[in-house]
Design an enzyme around this catalytic site. Structure first.
Site, PDB file in Angstrom:
ATOM      1  N   GLU A  90     -21.454  18.389   5.873  1.00  0.00           N
ATOM      2  CA  GLU A  90     -20.960  17.213   5.146  1.00  0.00           C
ATOM      3  C   GLU A  90     -19.442  17.150   5.038  1.00  0.00           C
ATOM      4  OE1 GLU A  90     -23.730  18.603   4.388  1.00  0.00           O
ATOM      5  OE2 GLU A  90     -25.151  16.952   4.175  1.00  0.00           O
ATOM      6  N   HIS A 159     -32.062  18.360  -6.004  1.00  0.00           N
ATOM      7  CA  HIS A 159     -32.189  17.156  -5.183  1.00  0.00           C
ATOM      8  C   HIS A 159     -32.387  15.902  -6.010  1.00  0.00           C
ATOM      9  CE1 HIS A 159     -32.818  20.195  -2.118  1.00  0.00           C
ATOM     10  NE2 HIS A 159     -32.695  19.274  -1.199  1.00  0.00           N
TER      11      HIS A 159
END
Lengths: 353, 396
Positions: A90, A159
């Site tokens: 990322e 998450h």
């Protein structure tokens, strides 16, 4: 917290209220139904077709057709130069996206979920959001960071976080959170066309929901204004603000409250930054009561900002203190019952208060 | 230093007896200073290479270029020293990271590329900005936070930009500029511009994870990016051998080729950058390690002598100073006299002083500038100052 404890007393009746599927779609049998997933896909497709500088990069957006199938078909249509599968890095690919935006391209960087955006948050804030200011306007950053935000179902603490308040506190960013397919299409198109960095917070559980869309929404030039909220349902007794998935819950709550004679005005924020303060204030001045609803953690959340804003601008109009409904102040648990307790399910009590 | 003279020798012999007779004014008009006749000069040390064939040690240059190297580096040197005094006089605030000692990298790189190629660097950016065409006034005014600054006073020492000349800053977060640079290269390739990006970073940033992430993607996608490690051997106060298990930074790209260059030799830098530009346009990324040195500490708050000896600093200044090196080359080839070079330096000193005076005249930004450029398109939303009820503005 009281709301959740009282929840237990309602027991089984809660199950009925929790909205699972779709379909607000009852009003017109002639209007088309569109899933949010399709809405996003069509918005991406149309904007990529209209402007050759628009490109999409992220994990699994190409050959896998998108982790949640949002980018389905785009690789076939636009080729691997414009739909780029990235490695699971990322910080690296977000930096590359921002650099490409510096040069003048219009990248859309997809995070598989916004939880992973934390690995790249330096580039979102320090490289993207602040650059126009630091360079006195010399360098603009027309980039969109998008992906699912907030809790899904049973995915656990790492998450499930909602990042709306984190990104919305940063000057230089615009933060959008669509609810319906109309929102998804209009706001994504606006975000891609916008010359500033935009954080676009989708919701995984909404992807499969269908909403009616008019011909106007389906038109390729359709675009919603950034910074304007939508009154989803008019009312006169209490204002309930919400965004993303919580709008659906709020609408259901309004139905139930209506049976008790309480008319709730539901505001779909659509834009977390800039926040449509005039609309929220106007509504509260009409109803005199406010409940803010969000999925994220309570401390320093979106509701806190709305509450402060109303107190500053419309204190005299409030007949009761502002109530906040938020996710629980704990990391998201896995067990289904605990997860239910950690997320807003029912907030009529707050409205009644 | 091995030297090889070609066409200039006969001409210089002709002019030599005339030189002392000509007056000062006439010496300025001496044609040899602007000659573009090629001159081949060998670099001081050979290139060390990894996974590639190194370029030749013989660098093609010409008198005009060498004189411009001298002027460029002398200006940068003078500018940084002047910035030191301004900081101590409290006219510059916050951070001030000086580049003196490293000038050859900025100047050599410019000689190998065009303004359509991009450069992006970290916070030690004053000289790189100057090399890209920035003016002394823009530098000093920005350092002092004035309107005439390149970022209108809103950026500061670490945030100089000149987009029209391909200079993308000026970044304060160590290592962040490397993925950004790879993104610039990506956009150049996407737009089919046939240009390249040089992403500069230090030995301290060389261990950053995002660098390797961006390098991996650049190698996979064949991006025309050159990663330039300006190895001045100290990441703030930490010597390279204390921070990197493998301080051979030019080798750390593994599958990516690398070249180690004497960063105090502007000609070697030029050669390496020229080679690198040709390489990346065809074969994907390359790493250049510039072996360089900074005389000042990491920033103005660092004396620079707690982690290295004064002998080391003065040793480098004696043996490897980039400005002195070019001076010697110019004098050895008789491209200018010592007096002429000293006169250049005096002229430069005056230019720098004038720029500082002008910068001091420039006003501080107007209060409304607090709220400008937050967005390109502000959508008429409100922004607030410290006291929300007192200071509000509408973003255009």
């Amino acid at each position: 917290m009281l709301g959740i404890i009282r929840q237990k007393a309602f027991g089984q009746s809660l199950q009925r209220i929790r909205p699972v599927a779709s379909s607000w779609g009852g009003y017109s049998s002639t209007s088309k139904q569109m899933m949010v997933r399709e809405a996003l896909n069509s918005a991406l497709d149309e904007e990529m077709s209209a402007d050759p500088k628009v490109l999409l990069m992220g994990e699994e957006v190409g050959e896998y057709q998108g982790a949640y199938k949002i980018s389905k078909g785009l690789l076939e249509k636009y080729g691997p130069e414009r739909v780029l599968d990235t490695p699971i890095t990322e910080a690296g690919f977000t930096g590359i996206g921002v650099g490409a935006a510096f040069y003048g391209l219009k990248p859309i960087v997809e995070f598989m979920t916004f939880n992973f955006s934390m690995q790249a948050i330096d580039h979102i804030i320090n490289s993207a959001a602040k650059t126009s200011y630091m360079s006195a306007g010399q360098i603009s950053v027309p980039i969109v960071f998008r992906g699912p935000n907030g809790a899904a179902a049973g995915v656990g603490a790492q998450h499930s976080q909602c990042y709306a308040s984190w990104y919305a506190s940063c000057p230089g960013l615009k933060v959008l959170a669509p609810y319906s397919s109309e929102d998804a299409r209009g706001l994504l198109k606006a975000a891609i066309r916008d010359p500033d960095p935009v954080v676009f917070l989708e919701n995984e559980l909404l992807y499969g929901e269908s909403f009616p869309v008019s011909a106007e929404v389906l038109d390729s030039s359709f675009c919603l204004p950034i910074g304007k909220a939508k009154i989803e349902r008019e009312g006169k007794d209490v204002t309930i603000t919400a965004f993303s998935k919580m709008v659906g819950y709020a609408l259901k709550a309004a139905e139930i409250l209506a049976k008790d004679g309480i008319s709730a005005e539901i505001i779909n924020l659509r834009s977390i930054r800039p926040l449509d303060r005039p609309a929220i204030n106007a509504s509260v001045r009409k109803t005199n009561r406010l409940v803010t609803v969000e999925e994220g953690f309570p401390q320093h959340g979106v509701g806190a900002e709305i509450c402060a804003s109303i107190i500053e601008d419309s204190f005299g109009y409030l007949d009761a203190p502002v109530e906040r409904i938020t996710g629980a102040d704990v990391p998201m648990p896995y067990a289904a019952n605990l997860e239910r307790m950690a997320l807003p399910q029912i907030f009529m009590n707050a409205a009644r208060r | 230093m091995a030297l090889a003279n070609f066409s200039s020798s006969s001409r210089s012999n002709l002019l030599k007896p005339l030189a002392p007779v000509l007056s000062f004014a006439e010496t300025l008009r001496r044609p040899i200073s602007t000659s573009t006749d090629p001159l081949i000069i060998e670099t001081s040390v050979p290139f060390t290479f990894h996974n590639c064939e190194p370029p030749s040690r013989s660098v093609e240059t010409n008198p005009q270029e060498l004189i411009s190297f001298f002027r460029g580096m002398a200006t940068m040197r003078r500018m940084e020293i002047a910035a030191d005094s301004l900081y101590k006089a409290k006219l510059i605030r916050g951070f001030c990271h000086l580049y003196d000692g490293q000038e050859a990298v900025a100047v050599g790189m410019e000689a190998a590329i065009t303004k359509k190629d991009c450069i992006i660097t970290a916070y030690r950016d004053h000289c790189t900005f100057l090399g890209r065409g920035g003016t002394l006034l823009e530098v000093f005014a920005e350092l002092m936070g004035r309107q005439a600054g390149c970022s209108r006073g809103k950026g500061g020492s670490m945030h100089f930009y000149k987009k029209e000349a391909g200079f993308y800053g000026g970044h304060g977060i160590v290592g962040a500029q490397v993925p950004l640079g790879c993104g610039l290269a990506f956009a150049q390739k996407y737009s089919k511009d046939e240009t390249v990006t040089f992403a500069l970073y230090g030995d301290g940033a060389a261990n950053q994870g995002q660098l390797f992430e961006a390098l991996n993607i650049s190698a996979l996608w064949d991006l025309p990016v050159i990663l330039v490690c300006e190895n001045n051997h100290y990441g703030m106060g930490t010597a390279e051998w204390r921070a990197a298990k493998n301080p051979a930074y030019y080798k750390r790209g593994d599958y990516v080729p690398g070249l180690k260059v004497d960063g105090m030799d502007a000609l070697a830098v030029k050669q390496a950058c020229k080679f690198a530009k040709e390489h990346v346009l065809r074969k994907g990324p390359i790493i250049l390690e510039m072996d360089t040195y900074r005389y000042h500490g990491h920033s103005m708050s660092d004396p620079g002598s707690t982690y290295r000896t004064r002998d080391e600093i003065s040793g480098v200044r004696q043996e490897r100073d980039p400005v002195e090196r070019i001076r010697k080359v110019i004098l050895a080839h008789d491209l200018a006299t010592e007096k002429e070079l000293k006169d250049f330096e005096k002229e430069i000193r005056k230019e720098v002083d004038q720029a500082i005076a002008q910068a001091k005249e420039s006003p501080m930004p107007e209060p409304y500038e607090l709220f400008t450029n937050v967005h390109v398109k502000g959508l008429g939303t409100e922004a607030f100052g410290a006291d929300r009820k007192e200071v509000r503005a509408v973003l255009p």
